[in-house]
Design a protein around this motif. Structure first.
Motif, PDB file in Angstrom:
ATOM      1  N   VAL A  77      -5.574   8.618  -3.287  1.00 15.51           N
ATOM      2  CA  VAL A  77      -5.634   9.096  -1.904  1.00 15.51           C
ATOM      3  C   VAL A  77      -6.265  10.482  -1.850  1.00 15.51           C
ATOM      4  CG1 VAL A  77      -4.236   9.802   0.068  1.00 15.51           C
ATOM      5  CG2 VAL A  77      -3.692   7.693  -1.141  1.00 15.51           C
ATOM      6  N   ARG A  78      -5.936  11.347  -2.800  1.00 12.83           N
ATOM      7  CA  ARG A  78      -6.507  12.693  -2.826  1.00 12.83           C
ATOM      8  C   ARG A  78      -8.018  12.639  -3.051  1.00 12.83           C
ATOM      9  NH1 ARG A  78      -3.777  14.444  -6.789  1.00 12.83           N
ATOM     10  NH2 ARG A  78      -1.903  14.835  -5.553  1.00 12.83           N
ATOM     11  N   ILE A 121       0.836  -1.205   0.000  1.00 18.51           N
ATOM     12  CA  ILE A 121       0.000   0.000   0.000  1.00 18.51           C
ATOM     13  C   ILE A 121       0.870   1.255   0.000  1.00 18.51           C
ATOM     14  CG2 ILE A 121      -1.638   1.338   1.383  1.00 18.51           C
ATOM     15  CD1 ILE A 121      -2.880  -1.272   2.272  1.00 18.51           C
ATOM     16  N   GLY A 122       1.957   1.242   0.774  1.00 15.40           N
ATOM     17  CA  GLY A 122       2.862   2.387   0.789  1.00 15.40           C
ATOM     18  C   GLY A 122       3.526   2.606  -0.557  1.00 15.40           C
ATOM     19  N   GLY A 180      -1.401   6.398  -7.096  1.00 14.91           N
ATOM     20  CA  GLY A 180      -1.734   6.234  -5.687  1.00 14.91           C
ATOM     21  C   GLY A 180      -2.040   7.568  -5.017  1.00 14.91           C
ATOM     22  N   ARG A 181      -1.227   8.582  -5.299  1.00 17.08           N
ATOM     23  CA  ARG A 181      -1.486   9.903  -4.727  1.00 17.08           C
ATOM     24  C   ARG A 181      -2.817  10.463  -5.207  1.00 17.08           C
ATOM     25  NH1 ARG A 181       4.027  10.706  -6.050  1.00 17.08           N
ATOM     26  NH2 ARG A 181       3.405  12.052  -7.805  1.00 17.08           N
ATOM     27  N   ALA A 238       0.828   4.080  -2.819  1.00 24.29           N
ATOM     28  CA  ALA A 238       0.494   5.465  -2.481  1.00 24.29           C
ATOM     29  C   ALA A 238       1.614   6.428  -2.849  1.00 24.29           C
ATOM     30  CB  ALA A 238       0.182   5.584  -0.992  1.00 24.29           C
TER      31      ALA A 238
END
Length: 241
Positions: A107-108, A94-95, A103-104, A98
């Motif tokens: 998440v946003r 997951i890291g 991924g960013r 992200a």
């Protein structure tokens, strides 16, 4: 018996008479038992807590593993720690996801959805800020052990500075205000005190030593890290020479 033999015999009798009595069998067994407790108790408690945490994570993560990817379905025995290993792998993946552009973006978008939920956004924002502060070390939270006069004048409590006061709180005084968390002993809860920095006494003590002191209820006292006065004197003499 000549004079030399008589003096030797009298000296032997006198030494036997003044020789302290040895520890009896019961005393030795009690000393051995206490020594065994002192050696095994820390190890036993550490192993028990580690095993409990391992079983707790395994019990919650193992049912989520698909049967096709669970190695226990192909082995005749259970593998302790498979849930912990799976959790570490999933969090790492997951890291890594992200950290990428996609991924960013995900998440946003997810945070934008959460921001539109009245109750959830408050909980999410508080938890995110706490995690980022503790893990990313963006501030000096829990980096100073202090003494404050609490709950009354003349009674001192051990606390930890968690940061500067909120701007709205800072308006009540021209002095610098700080947030101090005062844990209970043992630390099941605590108090948040907002005090002027001049009323806070910073101790020459690490956070680890402060937590040990609180968790043990004052039984485990951290050692004095300052060298004794004799060492200061010898150091000054060595420098002057």
């Amino acid at each position: 018996m000549d004079r030399n033999e008589q003096s030797s015999q009298s000296a032997a009798d006198e030494s036997t008479y003044h020789r302290p009595a040895g520890i009896g069998l019961t005393g030795r067994l009690r000393a051995y038992f206490l020594a065994g407790v002192l050696v095994t108790a820390p190890i036993a408690v550490t192993v028990y807590l580690g095993w409990w945490l391992l079983a707790f994570i395994d019990g919650h993560v193992r049912p989520l593993i698909p049967s096709a990817y669970n190695p226990e379905n192909y082995l005749p025995f259970s593998i302790p720690g498979i849930g912990v290993l799976t959790l570490i792998i999933v969090l790492t993946l997951i890291g890594a996801f992200a950290a990428g552009y996609v991924g960013r973006l995900v998440v946003r978008i997810g945070e934008g959805v959460v921001e539109r939920m009245p109750v959830v956004r408050s909980v999410y924002g508080a938890v995110k800020q706490i995690v980022e502060t503790v893990l990313a070390k963006k501030s000096k939270a829990f980096r100073e052990v202090v003494l404050v006069e609490f709950p009354r004048h003349g009674m001192w409590s051990l606390g930890f500075i968690t940061g500067g006061a909120h701007p709205e709180i800072q308006k009540i005084s021209e002095e610098e205000m700080v947030h101090v968390f005062i844990p209970c002993a043992p630390p099941t809860a605590g108090y948040l005190a907002i005090l002027p920095r001049r009323e806070v006494t910073v101790l020459d003590m690490t956070v680890e030593d402060g937590l040990k002191l609180v968790m043990s209820g004052g039984i485990v006292t951290p050692p004095d890290r300052k060298p004794p006065p004799q060492l200061h004197k010898l150091d000054r003499e060595r420098k002057s020479a």
